[in-house]
Design an enzyme around this catalytic site. Structure first.
Site, short mmCIF file in Angstrom:
data_model
loop_
_atom_site.label_atom_id
_atom_site.label_comp_id
_atom_site.label_asym_id
_atom_site.label_seq_id
_atom_site.Cartn_x
_atom_site.Cartn_y
_atom_site.Cartn_z
N ASN A 9 62.55 -36.49 35.24
CA ASN A 9 62.17 -36.02 36.58
C ASN A 9 63.46 -35.88 37.39
O ASN A 9 64.05 -36.86 37.81
CB ASN A 9 61.23 -37.05 37.23
CG ASN A 9 60.92 -36.71 38.68
OD1 ASN A 9 61.16 -35.59 39.13
ND2 ASN A 9 60.39 -37.67 39.43
N LYS A 11 63.91 -34.65 40.29
CA LYS A 11 63.75 -34.76 41.75
C LYS A 11 64.53 -33.62 42.44
O LYS A 11 64.55 -32.52 41.93
CB LYS A 11 64.21 -36.13 42.23
CG LYS A 11 63.60 -37.26 41.39
CD LYS A 11 63.77 -38.59 42.02
CE LYS A 11 63.28 -39.67 41.06
NZ LYS A 11 63.17 -40.95 41.66
N HIS A 96 53.45 -38.85 42.27
CA HIS A 96 54.68 -39.65 42.23
C HIS A 96 54.76 -40.49 43.50
O HIS A 96 54.39 -40.03 44.59
CB HIS A 96 55.90 -38.72 42.13
CG HIS A 96 57.14 -39.48 41.82
ND1 HIS A 96 57.85 -40.16 42.78
CD2 HIS A 96 57.79 -39.71 40.65
CE1 HIS A 96 58.88 -40.77 42.21
NE2 HIS A 96 58.86 -40.50 40.91
N GLU A 98 57.06 -41.27 45.44
CA GLU A 98 57.82 -40.72 46.56
C GLU A 98 56.96 -39.76 47.38
O GLU A 98 57.13 -39.64 48.59
CB GLU A 98 59.10 -40.03 46.04
CG GLU A 98 60.14 -41.06 45.63
CD GLU A 98 61.14 -40.59 44.59
OE1 GLU A 98 61.21 -39.38 44.32
OE2 GLU A 98 61.84 -41.45 44.04
N GLU A 167 54.63 -46.45 37.05
CA GLU A 167 55.92 -46.51 37.71
C GLU A 167 55.86 -47.50 38.87
O GLU A 167 55.47 -47.13 39.99
CB GLU A 167 56.30 -45.13 38.27
CG GLU A 167 56.46 -44.07 37.21
CD GLU A 167 57.48 -43.03 37.66
OE1 GLU A 167 58.47 -42.87 36.96
OE2 GLU A 167 57.31 -42.44 38.73
N GLY A 173 64.49 -46.15 40.95
CA GLY A 173 65.80 -45.90 41.56
C GLY A 173 66.50 -47.16 42.04
O GLY A 173 67.47 -47.08 42.80
N SER A 213 63.82 -47.05 36.59
CA SER A 213 65.14 -47.51 36.16
C SER A 213 65.27 -47.63 34.64
O SER A 213 65.89 -48.58 34.14
CB SER A 213 65.48 -48.84 36.85
OG SER A 213 65.57 -48.65 38.25
C1 PEP Z 1 61.14 -41.67 38.89
O1 PEP Z 1 61.41 -41.34 40.03
O2 PEP Z 1 60.13 -41.19 38.34
C2 PEP Z 1 62.00 -42.64 38.24
C3 PEP Z 1 61.50 -43.32 37.25
O3 PEP Z 1 63.28 -42.78 38.72
P1 PEP Z 1 64.44 -43.73 38.13
O4 PEP Z 1 64.43 -43.59 36.64
O5 PEP Z 1 65.70 -43.22 38.73
O6 PEP Z 1 64.10 -45.13 38.53
#
Ligand code: PEP
Length: 256
Positions: A9, A11, A96, A98, A167, A173, A213
């Protein structure tokens, strides 16, 4: 056996040109792409058409990061499922954290997005995850079950090809991934919810990815868990080397 799946992803990163360079590099890596792992990339909207032309019919799926819940009309700035399909998109990330957090998206909107995708024969990758407060209060399962209620609008069968991503919001992040055991516990709970919605076969078949992460360093340990069917990767998916290292760690066969 469920085929492992690793999705990047991106973003709000990469111009169309940068996205194309990534894909060209990905396709020319020495040793090729891991054969028993499916890959997906979710570039920002402006790069979809160009990346779609480059990935073509391959095992690398093209995903969009979102879709609008209406078919067409006066919705300035929005993008429909049919428009995404025309760019070669076969799957779309829905829900998601966010977008739930910063764009105020609720289950009712997410159900409608999944309906639009189903009409366009596009597969949803539906994200769920608890906040740190919910985990600390011991209400993780309740939070997930509320988020999963967006799928109750499909009582007959799961939306075609549905993929889930667990998630935890506190892991996204932050550099602080869930432990493999923690993630596996939640994946089992989600599989059980799928079983209660659509039965045993659907539960055995559905792929549940972990996101939060994931890096080349922690991926192998996460993939040791039978219930973790792949990863949704943010930061570490922006470079071919780290994305591929995670994909290789997802192979079910012992890497050479
Ligand atoms: C995400 O935003 O879907 C995500 C998993 O980000 P990150 O791997 O950077 O934590």
């Amino acid at each position: 056996m469920r085929r492992r799946y690793v999705v990047g992803n991106w973003k709000m990163n990469k111009t169309p040109y940068e996205a194309q360079l990534f894909v060209e590099e990905l396709f020319s890596v020495e040793g090729g792409l891991p054969e028993d792992v499916e890959l997906g990339i979710a570039p920002p909207y402006p790069a979809l058409d160009r990346v779609g032309a480059t990935v073509g019919p391959s095992l690398v799926h093209l995903l969009a990061q979102d879709v609008y819940q209406e078919v067409s009309g006066p919705h300035t700035g929005e993008v429909s499922a049919e428009m995404l399909k025309a760019c070669g998109v076969t799957q779309v990330i829905v829900g998601h954290s966010e977008r739930r957090r910063y764009r105020n998206e609720h289950e009712i909107d997410l159900t409608r997005k999944i309906e639009r995708l189903a009409e366009a024969y596009i597969t949803p990758l539906y994200c769920v995850g608890e906040t740190l407060g919910e985990r600390e209060a011991g209400t993780t399962e309740r939070a997930l079950s509320k988020q999963m209620s967006a799928l109750e609008a499909f009582p007959e069968a799961a939306p075609r090809g549905l993929v889930l991503a667990y998630e935890p919001v506190w892991a996204i992040g932050t550099g602080r991934s869930a432990t493999p055991a923690m993630a596996a516990d939640v994946h089992r709970a989600l599989r059980e919810m799928v079983r209660s919605f659509w039965g045993k076969e659907a539960a055995e078949k559905i792929r549940i990815l972990y996101g939060g992460s994931v890096t080349p360093e922690n991926a192998a340990a996460l993939f040791e868990e039978e219930d973790i069917d792949g990863a949704l990767v943010g930061g570490a998916s922006l470079k071919v080397a780290s994305f591929l290292a995670i994909a290789r760690a997802a192979r079910r066969t012992v890497p050479d």
